[in-house]
Design a protein around this motif. Structure first.
Motif, short mmCIF file in Angstrom:
data_model
loop_
_atom_site.label_atom_id
_atom_site.label_comp_id
_atom_site.label_asym_id
_atom_site.label_seq_id
_atom_site.Cartn_x
_atom_site.Cartn_y
_atom_site.Cartn_z
N GLU A 160 0.82 -1.21 0.00
CA GLU A 160 0.00 0.00 0.00
C GLU A 160 0.86 1.26 0.00
O GLU A 160 0.48 2.29 -0.57
CB GLU A 160 -0.98 -0.01 1.17
CG GLU A 160 -0.39 -0.02 2.57
CD GLU A 160 -0.13 -1.43 3.09
OE1 GLU A 160 0.00 -2.37 2.26
OE2 GLU A 160 -0.06 -1.59 4.32
N ALA A 206 1.89 1.91 -3.49
CA ALA A 206 0.78 2.53 -4.23
C ALA A 206 0.67 4.00 -3.85
O ALA A 206 0.46 4.86 -4.71
CB ALA A 206 -0.51 1.80 -3.93
N VAL A 220 -9.13 -9.15 -9.48
CA VAL A 220 -9.80 -9.94 -8.45
C VAL A 220 -11.25 -9.48 -8.28
O VAL A 220 -11.53 -8.29 -8.23
CB VAL A 220 -9.04 -9.78 -7.11
CG1 VAL A 220 -9.67 -10.63 -6.02
CG2 VAL A 220 -7.58 -10.15 -7.29
N ALA A 279 -7.45 -11.07 -2.61
CA ALA A 279 -8.24 -9.82 -2.60
C ALA A 279 -7.54 -8.77 -1.74
O ALA A 279 -7.54 -7.59 -2.05
CB ALA A 279 -9.64 -10.10 -2.08
N PHE A 287 -4.33 -8.38 -1.28
CA PHE A 287 -3.23 -7.77 -2.04
C PHE A 287 -3.77 -6.81 -3.10
O PHE A 287 -3.19 -5.75 -3.33
CB PHE A 287 -2.36 -8.86 -2.69
CG PHE A 287 -1.31 -8.29 -3.61
CD1 PHE A 287 -0.38 -7.36 -3.16
CD2 PHE A 287 -1.27 -8.66 -4.96
CE1 PHE A 287 0.57 -6.81 -4.01
CE2 PHE A 287 -0.32 -8.11 -5.82
CZ PHE A 287 0.60 -7.19 -5.34
N TYR A 288 -4.88 -7.19 -3.72
CA TYR A 288 -5.48 -6.31 -4.73
C TYR A 288 -5.79 -4.94 -4.11
O TYR A 288 -5.47 -3.89 -4.68
CB TYR A 288 -6.75 -6.96 -5.28
CG TYR A 288 -7.34 -6.30 -6.50
CD1 TYR A 288 -6.66 -6.30 -7.72
CD2 TYR A 288 -8.59 -5.69 -6.45
CE1 TYR A 288 -7.21 -5.70 -8.85
CE2 TYR A 288 -9.15 -5.09 -7.58
CZ TYR A 288 -8.47 -5.10 -8.77
OH TYR A 288 -9.01 -4.51 -9.89
N LEU A 289 -6.39 -4.96 -2.92
CA LEU A 289 -6.71 -3.69 -2.25
C LEU A 289 -5.44 -2.95 -1.82
O LEU A 289 -5.33 -1.73 -2.01
CB LEU A 289 -7.59 -3.95 -1.02
CG LEU A 289 -9.00 -4.49 -1.32
CD1 LEU A 289 -9.70 -4.91 -0.04
CD2 LEU A 289 -9.84 -3.45 -2.04
N ASN A 290 -4.49 -3.68 -1.28
CA ASN A 290 -3.21 -3.06 -0.86
C ASN A 290 -2.53 -2.39 -2.05
O ASN A 290 -1.99 -1.29 -1.95
CB ASN A 290 -2.25 -4.10 -0.28
CG ASN A 290 -2.73 -4.71 1.04
OD1 ASN A 290 -2.32 -5.80 1.40
ND2 ASN A 290 -3.61 -4.02 1.74
N SER A 291 -2.59 -3.06 -3.19
CA SER A 291 -1.91 -2.54 -4.37
C SER A 291 -2.55 -1.26 -4.89
O SER A 291 -2.03 -0.60 -5.78
CB SER A 291 -1.88 -3.59 -5.48
OG SER A 291 -3.13 -3.63 -6.14
N ARG A 292 -3.75 -0.94 -4.34
CA ARG A 292 -4.41 0.31 -4.73
C ARG A 292 -4.20 1.39 -3.66
O ARG A 292 -4.86 2.42 -3.69
CB ARG A 292 -5.91 0.07 -4.93
CG ARG A 292 -6.23 -0.90 -6.07
CD ARG A 292 -5.77 -0.36 -7.41
NE ARG A 292 -6.08 -1.25 -8.52
CZ ARG A 292 -5.18 -2.01 -9.14
NH1 ARG A 292 -3.91 -1.99 -8.77
NH2 ARG A 292 -5.53 -2.77 -10.16
N GLY A 293 -3.36 1.08 -2.67
CA GLY A 293 -3.07 2.09 -1.64
C GLY A 293 -3.85 1.91 -0.36
O GLY A 293 -3.70 2.69 0.58
N ILE A 294 -4.72 0.90 -0.32
CA ILE A 294 -5.54 0.69 0.87
C ILE A 294 -4.78 -0.22 1.83
O ILE A 294 -4.42 -1.34 1.48
CB ILE A 294 -6.90 0.07 0.47
CG1 ILE A 294 -7.64 1.01 -0.49
CG2 ILE A 294 -7.74 -0.22 1.71
CD1 ILE A 294 -8.88 0.43 -1.13
N GLY A 295 -4.52 0.26 3.04
CA GLY A 295 -3.72 -0.47 4.01
C GLY A 295 -4.42 -1.72 4.54
O GLY A 295 -5.62 -1.92 4.32
#
Lengths: 223, 469
Positions: A41, A44, A56, B417, B419-427
């Motif tokens: 994060e 990102a 996903v 899922a 990692f998908y969220l993390n990869s968008r900047g969401i901790g």
């Protein structure tokens, strides 16, 4: 570019910080910082974006909520105020047009029930909203028909600027008819075995990867 | 995000009971004598009710508290059995009169449970007793009669004896038998043929939470042919105390009748709750049931429906959220008696801390019930390594031309899922909140009643974001 199993997607995942990959050797320097020490994060929030090869599905989370959360987390991390849902709606309107998607998309659950093309366009839409400094597109062209490919490419081209960079991971030269690269690097057996300009892509299309794979194997053995 | 140990830690004392480690004889604990004593002390009632109560009491005494039989395999009722609860109302000074307990609960206490919907028809019951002062249900129309059951029993209006005890049978249900022994008050909703109630009818059962009291609310909903209404039952408390709610609701759906029934269980953290909703459906009727269960240290919700008539439809959905040392048990039963009936069921659970969830869903397809279309699923998300769930979807089919599926899942948060969220900047913390919420919200989306759905979505989101307990 590179043949199947050469390590293209591994590179993309490692750059984005996928925790299932362990980096055993080497460093990645990003704007003077050690990228490998950052959580995904944080990467990102520092401008890295990965467009997934297999986006996903997250049932129950609307794209609007998901993307606004992401957008605000990135803003917060960069010392900026969060924006409210209405401001966010204004912001995304143009970006939706860019990938030829309807506003109805925003209330749908993230990637749930999307066609392959919709999933990829949704990745580009997210990229457009988050405006990363370094975008990595992992096989974004795979499984796309020609119309979807054109839309995705158009999105990428529009977002191109001197302030950002895009790494396009692809197997085929086809995508490069629409996105003209500044550089082409060829990966084989986990290493860059050849670099060049856009002509290199055409050469690969003609000759295949075989003549380079040997080079990669040699290089791998030598290392 | 949520520190379960500190947030819900106070629940421990509720489950222990007064005698701590003493083993309890569930067939004849002392508490049964206490129930018998209170049973004898009930005020005068019409002959039919005296005899119905006596049947209930006799059956309860014969059955005793349920032990580890099939229906109670994963749930021990020892904490309830070993506590001698005092029956609310009877043990007030003398026989309570109208509104005597309601004075302890103010309208302001209820505001956060009313979904900000002043136009809804609201009936409030305090410790099981109807409160005229806190209720408002004007303008229901000619074809609709809503009354306190106590009043109907007293006046004979609507003749509740035609239905009471006929739908919620108690041969094998100890808690229903016990409730029957103490039938006194609750809501009595009668919809005449073609009656349509535009605004929902909200029944609020408030545990006022003083003294270790038990209440036995008894509700009766009779929907004649082609009538339509949404009915919400909320079980709430104004103080976090030890008490026991033992509720029974009987619902009869006539031909083509359509009832949306919501049960919102928000009992206190220390309390015990056993609630049974039993339904009979005539041909072409539609029942949509949603159960939201988050309260109680030991809580059990039974939703039983019987598809008696051709092409009757039911949807039984539910969400249970547990934490600390809570134990929440959900039991459903769908009897396919008649042919051509679709039944759909989705129950979801999110379990944290050292809590324990149970789902037991039965679908019986009787020999005549050809062309049954049954779908049942139960999905559980475990947020902590010490949380536990027992799930038992059961399908018994005695007809040969049917389409039935069922399944259950138990899992943890999806790391892909995540990692998908993390990869968008969401901790990680926010991503965990988001994914947990999404898991639960999926079933909340099936709630037709928008203000209720939105309110529950807010409650669930706040709970997982750790900003509210």
């Amino acid at each position: 570019m590179g043949p199947n199993g050469s390590g293209k997607s591994t590179l993309a995942q490692v750059l984005a910080g996928n925790p299932t990959y362990e980096v055993t050797r080497g460093t990645v320097s990003y704007n003077g910082q050690n990228l490998l020490e950052m959580d995904p994060e944080v990467r990102a929030q520092n401008g890295i974006f990965l467009a997934f090869q297999y986006p996903v599905e997250i049932p129950g989370v609307s794209i609007a909520y998901f993307l606004r959360s992401a957008y605000n987390e990135i803003r917060k991390a960069n010392g900026m105020e969060e924006i409210d849902p209405l401001e966010f709606l204004d912001l995304v309107e143009d970006k939706l047009k860019l990938v030829d998607m309807d506003q109805a998309l925003l209330s749908r659950s993230v990637n749930q029930g999307f066609s392959g093309g919709e999933k990829k366009r949704n990745e580009i839409f997210q990229m457009a909203v988050l405006s990363p400094r370094l975008a990595i597109l992992d096989e974004t062209d795979s499984g796309l028909d020609i119309d979807a490919l054109r839309i995705v490419a158009q999105g990428v081209n529009t977002l191109r600027s001197p302030e950002n960079a895009t790494i396009v991971v692809t197997h085929y030269q086809r995508l490069l008819n629409y996105i003209v690269p500044d550089f082409v690097h060829v990966i084989a057996n986990g290493r860059i075995v050849k670099s060049g300009g856009k002509e290199l892509a055409f050469e690969l299309e003609e000759k295949g990867y075989d003549w380079l794979q040997n080079v990669g194997a040699d290089a791998g053995a030598a290392a | 995000m949520i520190d379960t140990a500190t947030r819900k830690g106070t629940r421990d004392n509720a489950a222990v009971g007064k005698n701590g480690a003493d083993p309890v004889n569930l067939r004849a604990p002392g508490s049964i004598e206490a129930y018998r004593a209170d049973f004898e002390r009930q005020p005068a009632a019409p002959e039919w009710l005296r005899s119905l109560r006596a049947e209930g009491m006799a059956r309860f005494e014969a059955l005793g508290f349920p032990t580890k039989n099939e229906d109670w395999h994963f749930t021990s009722v020892a904490p309830i059995a070993e506590q001698s609860f005092r029956t609310a109302m009877i043990n007030k000074a003398g026989v309570s009169s109208e509104g005597s307990t309601a004075g302890m609960v103010a309208a302001a206490d209820l505001r956060r449970f009313t979904f900000d919907q002043p136009t809804w028809h609201t009936l409030v019951f305090v410790n099981g007793e109807f409160s005229e002062n806190l209720s408002s249900y004007a303008g229901l129309g000619e074809k609709v009669r809503v009354n306190s059951l106590a009043k109907a029993i007293h006046s004979g209006v609507g003749r509740p004896e035609r239905h009471l005890g006929k739908i919620a049978v108690f041969d094998n249900h100890a808690f229903t038998a016990l409730n029957t022994a103490f039938i006194r008050d609750g809501a009595f909703v009668e919809l005449q043929a073609d009656a349509v109630v535009d605004q929902p009818i909200h029944l609020i059962f408030v545990a006022e939470g003083q003294g270790e009291a038990v209440s036995h609310p008894r509700n009766l909903i009779v929907a004649a042919q082609n009538s339509r209404a949404s009915i919400i039952e909320s079980y709430i408390c104004v103080r976090d105390n030890l008490y026991f709610t033992n509720a029974v609701t009987e619902i009869s759906l006539g031909e083509g009748a359509h009832i949306d029934h919501y049960k919102i269980q928000l009992e206190s953290e220390k309390s015990f709750h056993v609630g049974t909703t039993q339904i009979r459906q005539a041909r072409d009727s539609q029942l949509h049931s949603f159960s939201y269960a988050v309260g109680g240290s030991l809580a059990r919700t039974n939703i039983y429906t019987s598809l008696d008539g051709d092409a009757a439809t039911c949807t039984l959905n539910g969400l249970y959220l547990t934490d600390g040392v809570q134990h929440i048990d959900n039991q459903t039963s769908i009897e396919h008696i008649a042919p051509n009936c679709p039944s759909h069921e989705v129950y979801k659970g999110v379990l944290d801390g050292r809590s324990h969830g149970v789902f037991n869903g039965k679908v019986y397809v009787h020999p005549e019930a050809q062309k049954t279309d049954g779908k049942q699923s139960n999905n559980n998300l475990l947020l902590s390594p010490s949380a536990r769930v027992d799930t038992k979807p059961q399908l018994e089919i005695f007809a040969d031309d049917v389409k039935c599926t069922h399944g259950a899942t138990v899992g943890r948060l999806d790391e892909v899922a995540m990692f998908y969220l993390n990869s968008r900047g969401i901790g990680r913390e926010s991503a965990r909140t988001l994914l947990t919420y999404a898991f639960a919200a999926d079933v909340l989306e099936t709630i037709e009643l928008k203000p209720l759905r939105e309110q529950l979505e807010r409650l669930v989101l706040a709970r997982f974001a750790g900003s509210e307990s």
